[in-house]
Design an enzyme around this catalytic site. Structure first.
Site, PDB file in Angstrom:
ATOM      1  N   ARG A   1      -8.447  -1.550 -11.712  1.00  0.00           N
ATOM      2  CA  ARG A   1      -7.076  -1.291 -11.251  1.00  0.00           C
ATOM      3  C   ARG A   1      -6.070  -2.057 -12.108  1.00  0.00           C
ATOM      4  NH1 ARG A   1      -7.463  -2.510  -4.916  1.00  0.00           N
ATOM      5  NH2 ARG A   1      -5.951  -4.011  -5.638  1.00  0.00           N
TER       6      ARG A   1
ATOM      7  N   ARG B   1       0.241  -8.885   5.449  1.00  0.00           N
ATOM      8  CA  ARG B   1       0.381  -9.675   4.221  1.00  0.00           C
ATOM      9  C   ARG B   1       1.500 -10.699   4.361  1.00  0.00           C
ATOM     10  NH1 ARG B   1      -2.760  -6.735   0.876  1.00  0.00           N
ATOM     11  NH2 ARG B   1      -2.350  -6.894  -1.330  1.00  0.00           N
TER      12      ARG B   1
HETATM   13  P1  AMP Z   1      -4.815  -4.567  -2.105  1.00  0.00           P
HETATM   14  O1  AMP Z   1      -5.686  -3.405  -2.435  1.00  0.00           O
HETATM   15  O2  AMP Z   1      -4.874  -4.932  -0.666  1.00  0.00           O
HETATM   16  O3  AMP Z   1      -5.047  -5.735  -3.003  1.00  0.00           O
HETATM   17  O4  AMP Z   1      -3.291  -4.084  -2.365  1.00  0.00           O
HETATM   18  C1  AMP Z   1      -2.857  -3.636  -3.640  1.00  0.00           C
HETATM   19  C2  AMP Z   1      -1.330  -3.643  -3.701  1.00  0.00           C
HETATM   20  O5  AMP Z   1      -0.811  -2.762  -2.675  1.00  0.00           O
HETATM   21  C3  AMP Z   1      -0.659  -4.974  -3.435  1.00  0.00           C
HETATM   22  O6  AMP Z   1      -0.589  -5.790  -4.601  1.00  0.00           O
HETATM   23  C4  AMP Z   1       0.722  -4.538  -2.944  1.00  0.00           C
HETATM   24  O7  AMP Z   1       1.538  -4.122  -4.022  1.00  0.00           O
HETATM   25  C5  AMP Z   1       0.385  -3.311  -2.103  1.00  0.00           C
HETATM   26  N1  AMP Z   1       0.111  -3.647  -0.678  1.00  0.00           N
HETATM   27  C6  AMP Z   1      -1.089  -3.539  -0.029  1.00  0.00           C
HETATM   28  N2  AMP Z   1      -0.975  -3.940   1.246  1.00  0.00           N
HETATM   29  C7  AMP Z   1       0.313  -4.319   1.418  1.00  0.00           C
HETATM   30  C8  AMP Z   1       1.045  -4.843   2.507  1.00  0.00           C
HETATM   31  N3  AMP Z   1       0.456  -5.099   3.705  1.00  0.00           N
HETATM   32  N4  AMP Z   1       2.367  -5.113   2.341  1.00  0.00           N
HETATM   33  C9  AMP Z   1       2.959  -4.879   1.167  1.00  0.00           C
HETATM   34  N5  AMP Z   1       2.342  -4.408   0.070  1.00  0.00           N
HETATM   35  C10 AMP Z   1       1.017  -4.121   0.186  1.00  0.00           C
END
Ligand code: AMP
Length: 227
Positions: free
Chosen positions: A162, A96
């Site tokens: 979510r 990210r």
């Molecule tokens: P996602 O399901 O990939 O949209 O991730 C949901 C949330 O998890 C994000 O908004 C972040 O708070 C956290 N998150 C997921 N992947 C990462 C990452 N690679 N680095 C930091 N936070 C993460």
């Protein structure tokens, strides 16, 4: 291109709700490799009442902020070492940040990076319909509807929206995404690993393009090995 031990170390980049989770899952099923999602790993930690990390993780996720890189890096490093990753994996949600991308390059060899491009306007439209279950299966009430709006067709668990799909949080997530994405894209572009895919096509069309590119990659690796 040599055929390495793990030909499927695949990364999926794209803004939130770009469909990268859906595409990652389809590719994982097609090639029988695990789908790794840092979002799902962190959601699971957040849900573990006995885990001392749960509250800390929740304080970032519920506000649309990134969880500290040191922790996410460690979780990813542990996950990709597992036996089910012997041929590789399809990963979304990581890297990210440029720092995470650089870290991943230090611990493994990425084979291909797909950028699923979707405009901000389309994202806001898509966001309102996304539903997930606790196992991370993702549906969309308009584009990929489950038979019953409240039940996951794959595992029968309840579907929910979510907290971080709510509008204010999505805006904050998009800001974070744009701030970091350019540097990551450039990082992989310079290494010749990036494939840009128009994510505003049907799920099937996007998937076909990805599979075609992967098959081409595999063919060229096999040809290289023969010569
Ligand atoms: P996602 O399901 O990939 O949209 O991730 C949901 C949330 O998890 C994000 O908004 C972040 O708070 C956290 N998150 C997921 N992947 C990462 C990452 N690679 N680095 C930091 N936070 C993460």
């Amino acid at each position: 291109m040599p055929l390495n031990d793990k030909p499927f170390e695949l990364i999926f980049l794209g803004p939130p709700v770009s469909g990268k989770g859906t595409q990652t899952e389809l590719v994982a099923n097609t090639f029988d490799i695990p789908h790794i999602s840092t979002g799902v790993i962190l959601q699971n930690i957040k849900a573990e009442t006995n885990n001392p990390l749960a509250q800390e993780v929740a304080s970032y996720m519920d506000n649309g902020k990134l969880v500290p890189t040191e922790l996410v890096n460690r979780l990813v490093a542990d996950r990709i070492k597992k036996d089910d990753c012997s041929l590789g994996y399809a990963m979304d949600g990581f890297p990210r940040t440029l720092e995470q991308a650089q870290y991943l390059s230090q611990i493994t060899t990425v084979d291909r990076v797909f950028l699923i491009n979707v405009s901000d306007e389309a994202i806001v439209e898509r966001m309102s319909g996304r539903r997930v279950c606790k196992n991370g299966h993702t549906w969309h009430l308009k584009y990929s509807p489950p038979k019953d709006q409240l039940i996951c067709d794959t595992c029968g668990e309840s579907l929910f929206q979510r907290d971080d799909d709510k509008e204010e949080t999505v805006k904050s997530r998009l800001e974070v995404y744009h701030r970091e994405a350019d540097a990551i894209v450039k990082f992989y572009e310079e290494q010749g690993l990036l494939s840009k895919i128009n994510g505003e096509q049907s799920i099937e069309k996007v998937q076909q393009q990805i599979i075609k590119l992967l098959v081409t990659d595999l063919r060229s690796k096999i040809d290289w090995n023969k010569s």
